[in-house]
Every structure is written in structure tokens, then in C-alpha cells.
Design an enzyme around this catalytic site. Structure first.
Site, PDB file in Angstrom:
ATOM      1  CG  HIS A 129      -1.988   0.901   1.021  1.00  0.00           C
ATOM      2  ND1 HIS A 129      -3.133   0.669   1.253  1.00  0.00           N
ATOM      3  CD2 HIS A 129      -1.954   2.393   1.030  1.00  0.00           C
ATOM      4  CE1 HIS A 129      -4.109   1.800   1.253  1.00  0.00           C
ATOM      5  NE2 HIS A 129      -3.275   2.805   0.967  1.00  0.00           N
ATOM      6  CG  HIS A 135      -1.700   6.020  -2.278  1.00  0.00           C
ATOM      7  ND1 HIS A 135      -2.603   6.030  -2.867  1.00  0.00           N
ATOM      8  CD2 HIS A 135      -2.142   5.670  -1.072  1.00  0.00           C
ATOM      9  CE1 HIS A 135      -3.797   5.727  -2.435  1.00  0.00           C
ATOM     10  NE2 HIS A 135      -3.317   5.236  -1.256  1.00  0.00           N
ATOM     11  CG  HIS A 159      -8.117   3.232  -0.178  1.00  0.00           C
ATOM     12  ND1 HIS A 159      -7.561   2.872  -1.117  1.00  0.00           N
ATOM     13  CD2 HIS A 159      -7.245   3.988   0.765  1.00  0.00           C
ATOM     14  CE1 HIS A 159      -6.241   3.200  -1.344  1.00  0.00           C
ATOM     15  NE2 HIS A 159      -6.046   4.030  -0.067  1.00  0.00           N
ATOM     16  CD  GLU A 200      -6.952   6.556   5.467  1.00  0.00           C
ATOM     17  OE1 GLU A 200      -6.091   7.007   5.699  1.00  0.00           O
ATOM     18  OE2 GLU A 200      -7.665   6.397   4.288  1.00  0.00           O
ATOM     19  CG  ASP A 204      -1.474   5.648   2.925  1.00  0.00           C
ATOM     20  OD1 ASP A 204      -1.883   5.266   1.949  1.00  0.00           O
ATOM     21  OD2 ASP A 204      -2.225   6.258   3.658  1.00  0.00           O
TER      22      ASP A 204
END
Length: 332
Positions: free
Chosen positions: A11, A13, A199, A202, A279
Site C-alpha cells: 500500500h 501511493h 480503501h 479509515e 501509504d
């Protein structure tokens, strides 16, 4: 590099993890204003993430890199810089995710954006140890109707390049309480044999994790707020659908106020399958090794636990079995 273990990030980005030096150099050559006015100012701006007042304000930090990554050269240079950085950090496998539709403001098509990223990956294939696969993200702007067409284009593009550098579809953005509004997109993805992750859990509630599982997600991005509903936790246990935990990011996005309050250990003890990820490395000022330090200092995890987390990641990675067998050798 403190940890010599094989590191895997599922994960990560692309636009939230590019080295700031590269971003600022690209910005200057394109006459794009740098937040903070300089490289040092931008680094200070990134370190100020904890002073964001909301997830929306945190997500605004994407505006700068996305504004830069609107031409082929910028996308290639930024992607190469990130891959080289991850390779230097000792990663052996990463699934980089990005939303092609975010990079079409200056005339590139979604396919041209993807092709630029693939060029960067292929340029470094024989120069770096790390194996790179791509995840294409649809965007969640809370109202599914806003960009339904662009999202559907992403679905079809991911299918077109499935097995040719792309391994999964995802949906990212400002998660709300509306996961089922995107059902037509996932229904179409399923009908054409395109695997996807979502996703959920969160910024949004445990209900979103339940809905993501109902929609058929192979993995859950974050998923940590499932702890708010033990029935949802049990669904994760029963299905063994893994969650992609990113502790620093969760703290930056106000999901939990302190690391000690993060539910990773509780979720693991209940039987949820956990992977450890970064992330947005630049926005959260983190690396996988820094995430490991949090795991050890806050929760008492051992080096053996860290190895197991990476084995979990390899087990649920979306690459083919030949790649998995190759990477598995690093653990022996």
C-alpha cells in the site's frame, strides 16, 4: 538500513511518496509554485502534517505532486526516483498505486499516464532488485456520479493491462459512508475478471469494511476501523481478507490520536490477517523501517514478527506465483 529482512509494501501511493528533491526540481522546471517557497520550505511543510485539521486538509497535500505529474517526462522521472529510493531501502517487492485520471489535466489520456509509469518501471527492471507491480485507483469524491465515466475508464484500462504491469484495481480518495454507491463499477470489474481491493475503514466507519467485503474486495486498504464493530472483525477473520495497515498515516489522518491507541495488536490477536505498509511516505515522513520501529516500541513486536508480516504480504500479493517463488527465496 537497520533491517536486513526482505521488505514488502502493498500500500504505497506513487504521488504521496515521491522524494521532495525530485518534486521541487520538476516544479522549478515547470514554473510551479513550491509550498514553502523552496526545497527546505517544502520539507518543513511536509513535517507540519500533524498540524492538519482534518483528513481533507491532509489530502490537499496531494495537490502539489499531482499538479507536477501532468506530462510524460515528469511522471517517468518521479516514478524512477521513487523506485530507486525503495530499492535502496531494501524493498524486494512493491505494489505502487495511483489514479490515472488525476494526471490528465494537461491533455494526457489515462492510458498515456499508465504507459509513462510502465516506462519507468521497465527502465529500472534490470537495474534494481525490487519487483514492481501497479494498482490503478478509481477516485472516490463521496458522490459516485461526479466521475463515474472516468472511473469506468480506469476499470477498463486496468483490465486491458492486467498481467502487463497492472495487478489490481482500487478506489481511493475521501472515503465517506457511501461504498455501495460504487457497486456498478465493481460489478463491471467482476464481470470482466478484474480483481480489486478497496480503501475502507479509515476515514469511514466499520460498515464500509463490511460493504467492501460484500462487494468482493481481495484486500482492504486500511480497514482498521473495523475494530468498532466486532461482527465486521469476525467477517475479516472468517474470510481471511487481509487489511493493509499504515500506522503513521492513520495517525496523520486522525483515525487515532496516539500509536498506543491503534488497534493493530487487538485485530491480530482476534485473527485478522495483517500486512504492514507506508501509504504516503513523504506526507507521513515515514519508511517501512520507521513503521517497524513503531511496531516494536509501541506493541512489543519482534524481528521475527516483522518477518512474518512480510511473509503475510507476499502470501496475499497480487503478482503471479513465479514472482512469489522468486521473492520467497529472500526469506531463506
Amino acid at each position: 538500513m537497520k533491517y536486513k529482512i526482505p521488505k514488502i509494501d502493498l500500500h504505497c501511493h506513487l504521488d504521496g511518496s515521491i522524494p521532495p528533491e525530485v518534486l521541487c526540481e520538476l516544479a522549478q522546471s515547470r514554473n510551479i509554485k513550491i509550498p514553502g517557497g523552496s526545497l527546505d520550505g517544502y520539507k518543513a511543510y511536509l513535517k507540519d502534517t500533524l498540524n492538519c485539521k482534518s483528513l481533507v486538509e491532509y489530502l490537499e497535500r496531494f495537490d502539489f505532486p499531482i499538479g507536477i505529474l501532468q506530462d510524460e517526462e515528469a511522471i517517468i522521472k518521479a516514478t524512477c526516483a521513487l523506485i530507486e529510493m525503495l530499492d535502496h531501502q531494501g524493498l524486494v517487492y512493491v505494489e505502487l498505486r495511483f489514479a490515472p485520471q488525476q494526471h490528465t489535466k494537461n491533455g494526457l489520456s489515462q492510458e498515456e499516464v499508465l504507459q509513462a509509469v510502465l516506462k519507468a518501471v521497465n527502465m529500472l527492471k534490470d537495474k534494481c532488485q525490487i519487483h514492481v507491480e501497479l494498482i490503478l485507483c478509481m477516485m472516490n469524491y463521496t458522490d459516485a456520479s461526479i466521475n463515474m465515466s472516468a472511473n469506468m475508464e480506469t476499470v477498463n484500462l486496468a483490465k486491458q493491462y492486467l498481467g502487463e504491469g497492472v495487478v489490481l484495481l482500487d478506489i481511493a480518495g475521501a472515503e465517506g459512508n457511501n461504498m455501495m454507491d460504487f457497486e456498478p463499477l465493481f460489478r463491471h470489474a467482476k464481470s470482466i475478471g478484474l480483481p480489486y481491493i478497496i480503501h475502507a475503514g479509515e476515514a469511514g466507519p466499520a460498515l464500509n469494511v463490511h460493504q467492501a467485503l460484500k462487494l468482493g474486495a481481495k484486500r482492504i486498504g486500511h480497514g482498521v476501523r473495523s475494530i468498532e464493530d466486532l461482527n465486521v472483525v469476525q467477517e475479516l477473520v472468517d474470510t481471511q481478507v487481509p487489511i493493509e495497515v499504515c500506522i503513521s498515516s492513520n495517525l496523520n489522518c486522525f483515525v487515532f490520536d496516539e500509536a498506543v491507541h491503534h488497534p493493530i495488536k487487538t485485530l491480530q490477536d482476534k485473527g485478522v490477517l495483517i500486512t504492514i505498509n507506508t501509504d504516503n511516505m513523504m506526507f507521513s515522513n515515514t519508511t517501512l523501517e520507521q513503521e517497524y520501529e513503531i511496531l516494536k516500541s509501541t506493541f512489543g513486536y519482534t524481528d521475527e514478527d516483522l518477518i512474518q508480516f512480510n511473509k503475510n504480504s507476499l502470501m496475499v500479493a497480487a503478482c503471479d506465483e513465479e514472482v512469489k517463488q522468486k521473492i520467497n527465496h529472500y526469506f531463506n
